[in-house]
Scaffold this active site. Structure first.
Site, short mmCIF file in Angstrom:
data_model
loop_
_atom_site.label_atom_id
_atom_site.label_comp_id
_atom_site.label_asym_id
_atom_site.label_seq_id
_atom_site.Cartn_x
_atom_site.Cartn_y
_atom_site.Cartn_z
N ARG A 98 0.89 -1.18 0.00
CA ARG A 98 0.00 0.00 0.00
C ARG A 98 0.91 1.21 0.00
NH1 ARG A 98 -5.35 1.17 3.47
NH2 ARG A 98 -6.09 -0.12 1.77
N GLN A 109 -9.89 -4.11 -3.91
CA GLN A 109 -11.21 -3.58 -3.55
C GLN A 109 -12.21 -3.84 -4.69
OE1 GLN A 109 -12.17 -1.87 -0.55
NE2 GLN A 109 -14.13 -2.40 -1.43
#
Ligand code: CP
Ligand code: NVA
Length: 308
Positions: free
Chosen positions: A101, A131
C-alpha cells in the site's frame, strides 16, 4: 514467469471471472482451513494505515496455511532508508509475495519491476484492484450477474473509482461516474477502460451530475471525499464535494432494490448519510468480508497456478 496485480489491467476478463468463481467457492467453505500456502510467507508493506486490507490479508493467508510479515512505515521506509529496488530484491529472497500500500503508484510499479515474486497492489494513488475485485464479487452475489448491471459511482474520480471502472469494463457491467469538475477520473485510465468496454459491451459514462448518474442505478457507490494523503485539502474538498452526498433524496431515482456500496472507511454526514449506509440497502460489510475471500483467490492464482 511471475505475475502481479498492480492494476486490473494485469488480469484478462477471463481470469477475473475465474477469480470470481474461486472466491465464491472459498466463501462457501468459510473457516475451513487449507494448506495451499503452507510454508509460504507474504510481506505486507504499508505506507498508509489500513483496517480491511491488512486484516483480510493476514487472516486470509493464515487460513490458507501461510504466514504474513507486516512491514509498516517505520520498518521499511521505502525509498528513504533504502531504495525501492533494494527492498524488492531483498524481500524476494525471503518472501513468496508482496502486498504493498503506497502513496505513489510508481512505487508499486518499481516493486514489481525489481521483485522476482508477485506484487499485489493493496492501494496506491491510482488504483485499488483488490477492492474492485471484492466489489464485483459482492455485485455478482447480490444480483447473480454483472452484465447489464448499472453502477453509479458518485464522488472523487480517484483510485477506487479507477479500479471499479476497469472491473466494469472487463466484466460487462455498466458504470456512470459523477464527479465535481477537476476531480474526473484520469484520462489515460478512462481510455483503457473504454478499450476494455468495447470488447465486453460495458457502457461507461463520466459526467458531473449525481442526479443523472443515479437514475435507474442498481448499485450506488461512494468513496471518501478526502483520501489518505490529501488531509491538507480537507476543508476545500468538503465544500467542493457537498452536492455529491448520497442521501435519501438522491437515492429516490435509483432502482427500488438498489444496493449501496462503499469501500470504507466511511464518513457519515459527508459522502453518505447515516440512514443510507446503515439502512436496509447497504451491503458495505458484505463487501468488507469479500475482501478476504477474493484476496485468498488472488493469492492462490498468483502463487499456485504460476510458478515464480
Ligand atoms: N477499503 C479498504 O481498503 O480499507 P482499509 O483502508 O481499512 O484497508
Ligand atoms: N480513496 C480512499 C480509499 C480508502 C480505502 C483512499 O485512498 O484513502
Amino acid at each position: 514467469m511471475k505475475r502481479d496485480l498492480k492494476s486490473l489491467q494485469d488480469f484478462s476478463s477471463k481470469e477475473i471471472l475465474e477469480l470470481l468463481k474461486v472466491a465464491i467457492d472459498l466463501k462457501k467453505c468459510k473457516g475451513r482451513l487449507r494448506n495451499d500456502l503452507k510454508g509460504k510467507s507474504v510481506g505486507l508493506i504499508f505506507q498508509k494505515p489500513s483496517n480491511r486490507t491488512r486484516v483480510s490479508f493476514e487472516v486470509g493467508v493464515s487460513q490458507l496455511g501461510g504466514q504474513c510479515v507486516y512491514l509498516g512505515p517505520e520498518e521499511i521506509n521505502l525509498g528513504k532508508r533504502e531504495s525501492t529496488e533494494d527492498v524488492a530484491k531483498t524481500l524476494s529472497r525471503y518472501l513468496d509475495a508482496i502486498v504493498a500500500r503506497t502513496f505513489s503508484h510508481q512505487t508499486i510499479v518499481e516493486l514489481s519491476q525489481y521483485a522476482t515474486i508477485p506484487v499485489i497492489n493493496g492501494l496506491s494513488d491510482l488504483f485499488h484492484p483488490c477492492q474492485a475485485l471484492a466489489d464485483i464479487m459482492s455485485i455478482q452475489e447480490k444480483f447473480g450477474r454483472l452484465k447489464e448491471i448499472n453502477i453509479a459511482f458518485i464522488g472523487d474520480g480517484n483510485n477506487v473509482c479507477h479500479s471499479l471502472m476497469l472491473a466494469c469494463g472487463k466484466t460487462g457491467a455498466n458504470i456512470h461516474v459523477a464527479t465535481p469538475k477537476g476531480y474526473e477520473p484520469n484520462a489515460d485510465i478512462l481510455q483503457q477502460v473504454q478499450k476494455e468496454a468495447h470488447k465486453t459491451g460495458s457502457k461507461i459514462k463520466v459526467g458531473y451530475s449525481p442526479k443523472e448518474a443515479i437514475k435507474g442505478a442498481d448499485v450506488v457507490y461512494a468513496d471518501v471525499w478526502v483520501s489518505m494523503g490529501q488531509e491538507a485539502e480537507r476543508e476545500e474538498r468538503l465544500k467542493i464535494f457537498q452536492d455529491y452526498q448520497i442521501n435519501q433524496e438522491l437515492v429516490k431515482s435509483a432502482n427500488p432494490d438498489y444496493i449501496f456500496m462503499h469501500c470504507l472507511p466511511a464518513h457519515r454526514g459527508e459522502e453518505v448519510t447515516k440512514e443510507i449506509i446503515d439502512g436496509k440497502n447497504s451491503v458495505v460489510f458484505d463487501q468488507a468480508e469479500n475482501r478476504m475471500h477474493m484476496q485468498k483467490a488472488v493469492l492462490l492464482f498468483l502463487l499456485k497456478k504460476f510458478s515464480k
